[in-house]
Structure formats: structure tokens, C-alpha cells
Design a protein around this motif. Sequence first.
Motif, PDB file in Angstrom:
ATOM      1  N   ARG A 159       0.921  -1.172  -0.057  1.00 33.22           N
ATOM      2  CA  ARG A 159       0.002   0.015   0.078  1.00 33.22           C
ATOM      3  C   ARG A 159       0.852   1.209  -0.003  1.00 33.22           C
ATOM      4  NH1 ARG A 159      -5.318   1.309   0.925  1.00 33.22           N
ATOM      5  NH2 ARG A 159      -5.731  -0.826   0.814  1.00 33.22           N
ATOM      6  N   ALA A 160       0.520   2.199  -1.013  1.00 34.12           N
ATOM      7  CA  ALA A 160       1.293   3.337  -0.826  1.00 34.12           C
ATOM      8  C   ALA A 160       0.951   4.208   0.017  1.00 34.12           C
ATOM      9  CB  ALA A 160       1.298   3.892  -2.385  1.00 34.12           C
ATOM     10  N   ARG A 161       2.048   4.975   0.693  1.00 30.81           N
ATOM     11  CA  ARG A 161       1.973   5.666   1.796  1.00 30.81           C
ATOM     12  C   ARG A 161       2.697   7.046   1.519  1.00 30.81           C
ATOM     13  NH1 ARG A 161       5.275   7.001   5.425  1.00 30.81           N
ATOM     14  NH2 ARG A 161       7.194   5.572   5.765  1.00 30.81           N
ATOM     15  N   ARG A 162       2.017   8.108   1.976  1.00 31.74           N
ATOM     16  CA  ARG A 162       2.790   9.564   1.516  1.00 31.74           C
ATOM     17  C   ARG A 162       4.241   9.532   2.288  1.00 31.74           C
ATOM     18  NH1 ARG A 162      -2.279  12.278   0.681  1.00 31.74           N
ATOM     19  NH2 ARG A 162      -2.240  12.674  -1.489  1.00 31.74           N
ATOM     20  N   ALA A 163       5.178   9.922   1.620  1.00 33.57           N
ATOM     21  CA  ALA A 163       6.708   9.695   2.202  1.00 33.57           C
ATOM     22  C   ALA A 163       6.838  11.210   2.631  1.00 33.57           C
ATOM     23  CB  ALA A 163       7.526   9.308   1.188  1.00 33.57           C
ATOM     24  N   GLY A 164       7.836  11.372   3.841  1.00 34.87           N
ATOM     25  CA  GLY A 164       8.087  12.757   4.347  1.00 34.87           C
ATOM     26  C   GLY A 164       9.265  13.002   3.758  1.00 34.87           C
ATOM     27  N   SER A 165       9.802  14.283   4.040  1.00 33.26           N
ATOM     28  CA  SER A 165      11.100  14.692   3.488  1.00 33.26           C
ATOM     29  C   SER A 165      12.174  13.857   3.868  1.00 33.26           C
ATOM     30  CB  SER A 165      11.384  16.137   4.098  1.00 33.26           C
ATOM     31  OG  SER A 165      10.258  17.000   3.754  1.00 33.26           O
ATOM     32  N   THR A 166      12.153  13.261   5.124  1.00 32.60           N
ATOM     33  CA  THR A 166      13.400  12.453   5.748  1.00 32.60           C
ATOM     34  C   THR A 166      13.456  11.245   4.910  1.00 32.60           C
ATOM     35  OG1 THR A 166      11.681  11.128   7.119  1.00 32.60           O
ATOM     36  CG2 THR A 166      12.827  13.025   7.957  1.00 32.60           C
ATOM     37  N   GLU A 167      12.515  10.932   3.884  1.00 34.03           N
ATOM     38  CA  GLU A 167      12.620   9.816   3.195  1.00 34.03           C
ATOM     39  C   GLU A 167      13.728  10.071   1.674  1.00 34.03           C
ATOM     40  OE1 GLU A 167      11.456   6.260   3.226  1.00 34.03           O
ATOM     41  OE2 GLU A 167      11.493   6.898   5.107  1.00 34.03           O
ATOM     42  N   ALA A 168      13.708  11.507   1.742  1.00 28.28           N
ATOM     43  CA  ALA A 168      14.393  11.930   0.428  1.00 28.28           C
ATOM     44  C   ALA A 168      15.735  11.251   0.140  1.00 28.28           C
ATOM     45  CB  ALA A 168      14.369  13.506   0.138  1.00 28.28           C
ATOM     46  N   GLN A 169      16.555  11.391   1.507  1.00 20.88           N
ATOM     47  CA  GLN A 169      17.893  11.059   1.191  1.00 20.88           C
ATOM     48  C   GLN A 169      18.173   9.515   0.918  1.00 20.88           C
ATOM     49  OE1 GLN A 169      20.528  13.415   1.739  1.00 20.88           O
ATOM     50  NE2 GLN A 169      21.393  12.046   0.475  1.00 20.88           N
ATOM     51  N   PRO A 170      17.348   8.636   1.690  1.00 19.16           N
ATOM     52  CA  PRO A 170      17.608   7.159   1.524  1.00 19.16           C
ATOM     53  C   PRO A 170      16.879   6.614   0.162  1.00 19.16           C
ATOM     54  CG  PRO A 170      16.093   7.558   3.454  1.00 19.16           C
ATOM     55  CD  PRO A 170      16.687   8.997   3.024  1.00 19.16           C
ATOM     56  N   ALA A 171      15.849   7.385  -0.320  1.00 19.51           N
ATOM     57  CA  ALA A 171      15.476   7.008  -1.536  1.00 19.51           C
ATOM     58  C   ALA A 171      16.298   7.359  -2.671  1.00 19.51           C
ATOM     59  CB  ALA A 171      13.816   7.798  -1.763  1.00 19.51           C
ATOM     60  N   TYR A 172      16.851   8.662  -2.675  1.00 23.17           N
ATOM     61  CA  TYR A 172      17.974   9.148  -3.657  1.00 23.17           C
ATOM     62  C   TYR A 172      18.976   8.292  -3.673  1.00 23.17           C
ATOM     63  CZ  TYR A 172      20.886  12.075  -6.201  1.00 23.17           C
ATOM     64  OH  TYR A 172      21.673  12.508  -7.362  1.00 23.17           O
ATOM     65  N   ALA A 173      19.589   7.822  -2.466  1.00 23.57           N
ATOM     66  CA  ALA A 173      20.884   6.845  -2.324  1.00 23.57           C
ATOM     67  C   ALA A 173      20.417   5.565  -2.969  1.00 23.57           C
ATOM     68  CB  ALA A 173      21.069   6.954  -0.754  1.00 23.57           C
ATOM     69  N   SER A 174      19.255   5.004  -2.530  1.00 26.28           N
ATOM     70  CA  SER A 174      19.151   3.670  -3.014  1.00 26.28           C
ATOM     71  C   SER A 174      19.036   3.724  -4.727  1.00 26.28           C
ATOM     72  CB  SER A 174      17.585   3.395  -2.782  1.00 26.28           C
ATOM     73  OG  SER A 174      16.906   2.052  -3.180  1.00 26.28           O
ATOM     74  N   TRP A 175      18.343   4.862  -5.324  1.00 26.38           N
ATOM     75  CA  TRP A 175      18.055   4.969  -6.753  1.00 26.38           C
ATOM     76  C   TRP A 175      19.520   5.250  -7.408  1.00 26.38           C
ATOM     77  CZ3 TRP A 175      18.569   9.683  -9.690  1.00 26.38           C
ATOM     78  CH2 TRP A 175      18.234   9.379 -10.952  1.00 26.38           C
ATOM     79  N   SER A 176      20.487   6.113  -6.862  1.00 26.66           N
ATOM     80  CA  SER A 176      21.827   6.285  -7.247  1.00 26.66           C
ATOM     81  C   SER A 176      22.610   5.071  -7.809  1.00 26.66           C
ATOM     82  CB  SER A 176      22.593   7.366  -6.472  1.00 26.66           C
ATOM     83  OG  SER A 176      21.643   8.393  -6.289  1.00 26.66           O
ATOM     84  N   VAL A 177      22.361   4.358  -6.693  1.00 22.72           N
ATOM     85  CA  VAL A 177      23.349   3.200  -6.738  1.00 22.72           C
ATOM     86  C   VAL A 177      22.612   1.822  -7.376  1.00 22.72           C
ATOM     87  CG1 VAL A 177      24.780   3.594  -4.727  1.00 22.72           C
ATOM     88  CG2 VAL A 177      22.752   2.115  -4.396  1.00 22.72           C
ATOM     89  N   GLY A 178      21.364   1.909  -7.551  1.00 22.48           N
ATOM     90  CA  GLY A 178      20.567   1.022  -8.032  1.00 22.48           C
ATOM     91  C   GLY A 178      20.222   0.833  -9.627  1.00 22.48           C
ATOM     92  N   GLU A 179      19.719  -0.057 -10.029  1.00 24.82           N
ATOM     93  CA  GLU A 179      19.749  -0.323 -11.518  1.00 24.82           C
ATOM     94  C   GLU A 179      19.101   0.729 -12.109  1.00 24.82           C
ATOM     95  OE1 GLU A 179      18.614  -4.418 -12.553  1.00 24.82           O
ATOM     96  OE2 GLU A 179      18.829  -3.942 -14.590  1.00 24.82           O
ATOM     97  N   LEU A 180      17.984   1.057 -11.548  1.00 24.76           N
ATOM     98  CA  LEU A 180      17.251   2.197 -12.347  1.00 24.76           C
ATOM     99  C   LEU A 180      17.687   3.507 -12.394  1.00 24.76           C
ATOM    100  CD1 LEU A 180      13.305   1.422 -11.129  1.00 24.76           C
ATOM    101  CD2 LEU A 180      14.750   0.412 -13.136  1.00 24.76           C
ATOM    102  N   GLY A 181      18.505   3.987 -11.271  1.00 25.05           N
ATOM    103  CA  GLY A 181      19.294   5.050 -11.506  1.00 25.05           C
ATOM    104  C   GLY A 181      20.320   5.271 -12.110  1.00 25.05           C
ATOM    105  N   ARG A 182      20.999   4.056 -12.241  1.00 25.76           N
ATOM    106  CA  ARG A 182      22.276   3.966 -13.197  1.00 25.76           C
ATOM    107  C   ARG A 182      21.792   3.952 -14.688  1.00 25.76           C
ATOM    108  NH1 ARG A 182      24.551  -0.714 -12.617  1.00 25.76           N
ATOM    109  NH2 ARG A 182      23.293  -1.427 -10.811  1.00 25.76           N
ATOM    110  N   ALA A 183      20.469   3.296 -15.069  1.00 28.58           N
ATOM    111  CA  ALA A 183      20.039   3.376 -16.472  1.00 28.58           C
ATOM    112  C   ALA A 183      19.551   4.704 -16.831  1.00 28.58           C
ATOM    113  CB  ALA A 183      19.017   2.151 -16.335  1.00 28.58           C
ATOM    114  N   SER A 184      19.116   5.338 -15.668  1.00 31.30           N
ATOM    115  CA  SER A 184      18.348   6.853 -15.810  1.00 31.30           C
ATOM    116  C   SER A 184      19.595   7.822 -16.167  1.00 31.30           C
ATOM    117  CB  SER A 184      17.644   7.172 -14.756  1.00 31.30           C
ATOM    118  OG  SER A 184      16.583   6.362 -14.628  1.00 31.30           O
ATOM    119  N   ARG A 185      20.842   7.510 -15.964  1.00 28.92           N
ATOM    120  CA  ARG A 185      21.869   8.391 -15.793  1.00 28.92           C
ATOM    121  C   ARG A 185      21.528   9.626 -15.129  1.00 28.92           C
ATOM    122  NH1 ARG A 185      25.403   6.605 -20.232  1.00 28.92           N
ATOM    123  NH2 ARG A 185      26.463   8.527 -19.840  1.00 28.92           N
TER     124      ARG A 185
END
Length: 292
Positions: A160-186
Motif C-alpha cells: 500500500r502506498a503511503r505518503r513519504a516525508g522529507s526524511t525519506e528523500a535522502q534514502p530514496a535518492y541513495a537507493s536509486w543512485s546506486v541501483g539499476e534504475l538510477g544507473r540506467a537513468s543516468r
Amino acid sequence: MARAVIVRPARLSDQPAIAGFTRETFTWGDYVADVFEGWLDRDDTHVIVAVDEADRPIAVGAVRMLSPMEAWYSAARVAPEHRGQGIAAEVSASLRTWARNAGAVVGRLLVEDWNTTAIRHVEKTGPRRVASFVRCTKPVGDASPSPSGNGGRRLPSKLRARRAGSTEAQPAYASWSVGELGRASRGLFGVHWAFRRLTVADLEAAARGSAFWEIGAGWALAAPESDARFEVAWLETREEDAGDLFRSLVDLAIGSGAESIGIWIPSTHWITRLARGLGFETALMHVYAREI
Ligand SMILES: CC(C)(COP(=O)(O)OP(=O)(O)OC[C@H]1O[C@@H](n2cnc3c(N)ncnc32)[C@H](O)[C@@H]1OP(=O)(O)O)[C@@H](O)C(=O)NCCC(=O)NCCS
């Protein structure tokens, strides 16, 4: 063969001529004449035309600053009888000069995979392909062929989707940056039909605007648009969670009253296959970039 052509900034009186030669650009028509006047009013946008001997536009192109250092080119159109003479290159050179003066260090643009003429024009004038994205769309809710809106028999999402707060921004960005989707997105994400670098501040701003969602171990930037479309500009997930993340996004779209959902994903085999399996139509597009 390239020929000398006069280019100048566009003005409002150019609108009828542009509408004339862009009426049948694509099978569905064109949008450029409709947005032209609005673009002339914007400080972050510059529109250039190439003109004939009578100062009548025969080509147009636009550039917008998406951030202080990132320019986005769009609306390259040459009247059909003037194509193949290098006119689009003259227009884009002028747009590039404007972008440089506006502070841009990189300019990007999007070309659909089927548009081999545009790809030919772009590749021979300098920009390099830096990333490929897939536009995923499908009707949902009442507009869906399936009354339940999820394409075929509707499987409820385990997440179930729940609204994320600003404190989630850093972990989300870090996960994406090193993950497959972030790398493919350049490092890029879609702002409507334009792409620029994603920053932690973008995710924080989306959190403040209620458009940042946490879905299981993943995240998405997603919000309803004014045209009854639910738009997912960015997502971060792993292969094992992606099916449920997509289903949750469809649930959100239906809950918002949208008639359709549009999702940008980087062109990665497993996520494209998943989207198709869930009934999305997919269109492959390429982002080209060039330093300014
Ligand atoms: C893409 C477009 C802007 C290119 O403009 P242009 O000034 O004709 O560009 P070029 O002169 O560099 O020609 C590009 C290629 O078009 C093809 N071309 C040549 N003559 C052509 C003609 N009469 N009609 C159509 N295409 C032609 C050729 O493949 C040419 O490359 P080549 O000469 O190296 O073989 C123009 O074709 C156009 O307006 N297309 C419709 C709108 C569009 O798709 N815009 C791009 C969206 S990303």
C-alpha cells in the motif's frame, strides 16, 4: 545539402505560419502552435524561427532552462518542403547560443525511437544518446476496458502506498543512485516530457507537495494532472517488488479519479517486460545530450 538560412527570435505574428506548416507533423497532429504563445511569455524559454526571403517562418525550435545549468530543446520542426537542407541545425545552433548565455552547461532533448529522421538529424549535429526511457500508459478506472481498471483480472497489490516525508528523500535518492534504475537513468528524471538531473531537493519538494510516495521498499514521485491523467515521473524499486509497486500506483491513480496513468521508466529489460505484462502500452524514447 546545407544552405544559408536566416534565423531570428520568434514573435507572436509568426503563429499562423507555424500553425500552417505543423498541422500534420505527426499522425496525431502537433502541439507546437497551441503552446507557442505561452512560450513567448516565459522568461526561461526562448523560441527561434528560420525564415524565408519574405521573413515567413519555415522552421521553429525552442529551448527552456530546466535548472540553472540544464537546457532542454524541444519543438524542432521544419516545413516539409524545406527538410533535408540542414535548417534544423541552424535553428538549434541559435538555441544553443541562447542557452549558453543563460548559464547552461548541458543541453538535452528527447527523440522517439521510431523517428529515424530526427535521430539522423540529431546524431549528425553533435548530441550523443545518454539514456533511454520507456513511456508506459494505460487507461484506468471507468476508462479502462476492464471495469476494475488493472487490465484483465485485477490482482490487488500486496503493497500500500503511503505518503513519504522529507526524511525519506535522502534514502530514496541513495537507493536509486546506486541501483539499476538510477544507473540506467543516468541520474535523469522526467518533468512532464523533459528530463533533467534529479536532486534530493526535488524529492523533498515533492514530499511537501504530497507527491512523494513510499511503496514497500520502493518510492515514487506521482500525482494527478489536470487532464485526468495520473503521472508517475520517477520511481525506485527492485525487480522482486516492481509488480506490486506498479499495482499500487494503478490503485493510487484509480483512487485519484484519473482516467489514465502515465509512468516514465528507464529502458531496462525486466521493468519494460513487467509493464507490458500489466497491460501498459510502451513507447521507447532516447535522451540526447551535448555540452554547451
Ligand atoms: C527532424 C527535422 C526537424 C530535421 O530537420 P532538417 O532541417 O530536415 O534536418 P536535416 O537537414 O539535418 O536532415 C535530417 C535527415 O532528414 C532526411 N531527409 C532528407 N531530405 C528529406 C526530406 N525532403 N524530407 C524528410 N526528410 C528528409 C535525411 O535522412 C537527413 O539526413 P541526411 O541528409 O544526413 O541523410 C525535420 O525532419 C522535421 O521537422 N521533422 C518532423 C518533426 C520532428 O520529428 N521533429 C523532431 C522531434 S524530436
